[in-house]
Design an enzyme around this catalytic site. Structure first.
Site, PDB file in Angstrom:
ATOM      1  N   GLU A 101       0.857  -1.191   0.000  1.00  0.00           N
ATOM      2  CA  GLU A 101       0.000   0.000   0.000  1.00  0.00           C
ATOM      3  C   GLU A 101       0.890   1.237   0.000  1.00  0.00           C
ATOM      4  O   GLU A 101       1.997   1.219   0.553  1.00  0.00           O
ATOM      5  CB  GLU A 101      -0.880  -0.050   1.247  1.00  0.00           C
ATOM      6  CG  GLU A 101      -1.882   1.051   1.394  1.00  0.00           C
ATOM      7  CD  GLU A 101      -2.985   1.066   0.352  1.00  0.00           C
ATOM      8  OE1 GLU A 101      -2.691   1.465  -0.782  1.00  0.00           O
ATOM      9  OE2 GLU A 101      -4.123   0.735   0.685  1.00  0.00           O
ATOM     10  N   ASP A 102       0.414   2.314  -0.608  1.00  0.00           N
ATOM     11  CA  ASP A 102       1.206   3.547  -0.632  1.00  0.00           C
ATOM     12  C   ASP A 102       1.245   4.214   0.735  1.00  0.00           C
ATOM     13  O   ASP A 102       2.289   4.648   1.195  1.00  0.00           O
ATOM     14  CB  ASP A 102       0.724   4.523  -1.703  1.00  0.00           C
ATOM     15  CG  ASP A 102      -0.757   4.874  -1.600  1.00  0.00           C
ATOM     16  OD1 ASP A 102      -1.482   4.292  -0.773  1.00  0.00           O
ATOM     17  OD2 ASP A 102      -1.204   5.752  -2.372  1.00  0.00           O
ATOM     18  N   ASP A 105      -3.287   5.431   6.884  1.00  0.00           N
ATOM     19  CA  ASP A 105      -3.614   6.451   7.878  1.00  0.00           C
ATOM     20  C   ASP A 105      -4.645   5.891   8.852  1.00  0.00           C
ATOM     21  O   ASP A 105      -4.286   5.373   9.888  1.00  0.00           O
ATOM     22  CB  ASP A 105      -3.997   7.798   7.263  1.00  0.00           C
ATOM     23  CG  ASP A 105      -4.994   7.700   6.135  1.00  0.00           C
ATOM     24  OD1 ASP A 105      -5.843   6.804   6.133  1.00  0.00           O
ATOM     25  OD2 ASP A 105      -4.939   8.554   5.247  1.00  0.00           O
ATOM     26  N   SER A 106      -5.925   5.923   8.547  1.00  0.00           N
ATOM     27  CA  SER A 106      -6.922   5.417   9.506  1.00  0.00           C
ATOM     28  C   SER A 106      -6.798   3.917   9.712  1.00  0.00           C
ATOM     29  O   SER A 106      -7.093   3.407  10.786  1.00  0.00           O
ATOM     30  CB  SER A 106      -8.339   5.759   9.054  1.00  0.00           C
ATOM     31  OG  SER A 106      -8.719   4.958   7.950  1.00  0.00           O
ATOM     32  N   LEU A 108      -8.655   1.720   8.263  1.00  0.00           N
ATOM     33  CA  LEU A 108      -9.963   1.086   8.091  1.00  0.00           C
ATOM     34  C   LEU A 108     -10.044   0.230   6.829  1.00  0.00           C
ATOM     35  O   LEU A 108     -10.447  -0.933   6.880  1.00  0.00           O
ATOM     36  CB  LEU A 108     -11.071   2.143   8.095  1.00  0.00           C
ATOM     37  CG  LEU A 108     -11.236   2.890   9.423  1.00  0.00           C
ATOM     38  CD1 LEU A 108     -12.217   4.052   9.259  1.00  0.00           C
ATOM     39  CD2 LEU A 108     -11.692   1.955  10.522  1.00  0.00           C
ATOM     40  N   LYS A 133       1.098   6.834   8.738  1.00  0.00           N
ATOM     41  CA  LYS A 133       0.655   7.999   9.518  1.00  0.00           C
ATOM     42  C   LYS A 133      -0.038   7.487  10.777  1.00  0.00           C
ATOM     43  O   LYS A 133      -1.266   7.435  10.840  1.00  0.00           O
ATOM     44  CB  LYS A 133      -0.358   8.822   8.723  1.00  0.00           C
ATOM     45  CG  LYS A 133       0.181   9.781   7.740  1.00  0.00           C
ATOM     46  CD  LYS A 133      -0.973  10.659   7.253  1.00  0.00           C
ATOM     47  CE  LYS A 133      -0.606  11.458   6.056  1.00  0.00           C
ATOM     48  NZ  LYS A 133      -1.745  12.250   5.564  1.00  0.00           N
ATOM     49  N   PHE A 154      -0.878  16.213   4.560  1.00  0.00           N
ATOM     50  CA  PHE A 154      -1.205  15.664   3.252  1.00  0.00           C
ATOM     51  C   PHE A 154       0.032  15.704   2.361  1.00  0.00           C
ATOM     52  O   PHE A 154       0.708  16.729   2.276  1.00  0.00           O
ATOM     53  CB  PHE A 154      -2.350  16.453   2.617  1.00  0.00           C
ATOM     54  CG  PHE A 154      -3.062  15.681   1.557  1.00  0.00           C
ATOM     55  CD1 PHE A 154      -4.045  14.769   1.893  1.00  0.00           C
ATOM     56  CD2 PHE A 154      -2.730  15.833   0.228  1.00  0.00           C
ATOM     57  CE1 PHE A 154      -4.693  14.030   0.913  1.00  0.00           C
ATOM     58  CE2 PHE A 154      -3.373  15.110  -0.757  1.00  0.00           C
ATOM     59  CZ  PHE A 154      -4.359  14.201  -0.412  1.00  0.00           C
ATOM     60  N   ARG A 167       0.689  12.809  -8.849  1.00  0.00           N
ATOM     61  CA  ARG A 167       1.073  11.410  -8.635  1.00  0.00           C
ATOM     62  C   ARG A 167       2.431  11.113  -9.275  1.00  0.00           C
ATOM     63  O   ARG A 167       3.188  10.281  -8.807  1.00  0.00           O
ATOM     64  CB  ARG A 167      -0.008  10.504  -9.233  1.00  0.00           C
ATOM     65  CG  ARG A 167       0.027   9.089  -8.750  1.00  0.00           C
ATOM     66  CD  ARG A 167      -1.045   8.231  -9.396  1.00  0.00           C
ATOM     67  NE  ARG A 167      -2.408   8.574  -9.077  1.00  0.00           N
ATOM     68  CZ  ARG A 167      -3.082   8.164  -8.007  1.00  0.00           C
ATOM     69  NH1 ARG A 167      -2.482   7.404  -7.114  1.00  0.00           N
ATOM     70  NH2 ARG A 167      -4.332   8.507  -7.812  1.00  0.00           N
TER      71      ARG A 167
END
Length: 178
Positions: A101-102, A105-106, A108, A133, A154, A167
Site C-alpha cells: 500500500e502507498d 492512515d486510519s 480502516l 501515519k 497531506f 502522482r
C-alpha cells in the site's frame, strides 16, 4: 479550495534507498519453498510496488497482482465498507502474500481488506506500506514493512495524489491550501 505544492518531505534518493532496504527485509523473511504474491493496491501503490519488486532477488518465486478498493461509509458509521473494483486474478491459497500500500492512515480500508484476504487461506499475510501515519489510526493494523513514518500532513508524489494531481512527482512533497 485550491492546493499548491509545499516543501519536499522525501527526496527521490531517500525513497530509493528505503525501497531497497524494505525489499531486503521482505527477501530475508520470504519462504523460499512457496511463491511470494505481492498484491499492490491501486492506484497509489503502483509506483512503490514496481520499484520494490525490482529489488527482490531473482531466486524468489515472485508473483505480482493488483486490487482496486475503496472504503465507503455514511456519516453515522466511521468504519465504512470496502468495495472491490478490481479483485485478484491470483489464487493466494497456500501462498505467502505481501499487501503493498502507498500509505496507511486510519487503517480502516486495509483492515477490511486483510480480513477478506485472510479468508482466502494464504500461508502468510503481511503488510508493506511506503508511508505510515500513525496519528490518524482508527483501527490497529500490523505493518510488517514500513518505508517511512510521517506526520499527519497531506503528501503527494511517488504515486500519491491530490484530486488526481502530482502522482507523477519523483519526490514526496507536502500539499498546502492556497
Amino acid at each position: 479550495m485550491s492546493y499548491k505544492l509545499g516543501e519536499v518531505l522525501m527526496f527521490r534518493e531517500e525513497i530509493a534507498e528505503r525501497v531497497k532496504a524494505v525489499a531486503a527485509e521482505i527477501a530475508r523473511d520470504a519462504d523460499r519453498d512457496k511463491p511470494l504474491v505481492i498484491v499492490g493496491i491501486l492506484t497509489g501503490a503502483a509506483f512503490f510496488l514496481t520499484d520494490l519488486v525490482r529489488e527482490l532477488p531473482e531466486e524468489l518465486d515472485v508473483r505480482v497482482d493488483f486490487m482496486s478498493v475503496a472504503s465507503y461509509g455514511d456519516s453515522t458509521q466511521s468504519s465504512g465498507v470496502v468495495r472491490i473494483f478490481h479483485d485478484l486474478k491470483t489464487n493466494i491459497e497456500g501462498k505467502n502474500v505481501v499487501v503493498v500500500e502507498d500509505i496507511i492512515d486510519s487503517g480502516l480500508t486495509l483492515s477490511h481488506l486483510l480480513t477478506l484476504l485472510q479468508g482466502r487461506n494464504p500461508a502468510s499475510l503481511r503488510v508493506c506500506v511506503l508511508l505510515n501515519k500513525p496519528e490518524r489510526r482508527k483501527t490497529e493494523v500490523k505493518v510488517d514493512y514500513c518505508g517511512f513514518t510521517i506526520p499527519d500532513k497531506f503528501v503527494v508524489g511517488y504515486g500519491l495524489d491530490c484530486a488526481g494531481m502530482w502522482r507523477h512527482l519523483k519526490d514526496i512533497k507536502y500539499v498546502v491550501e492556497e
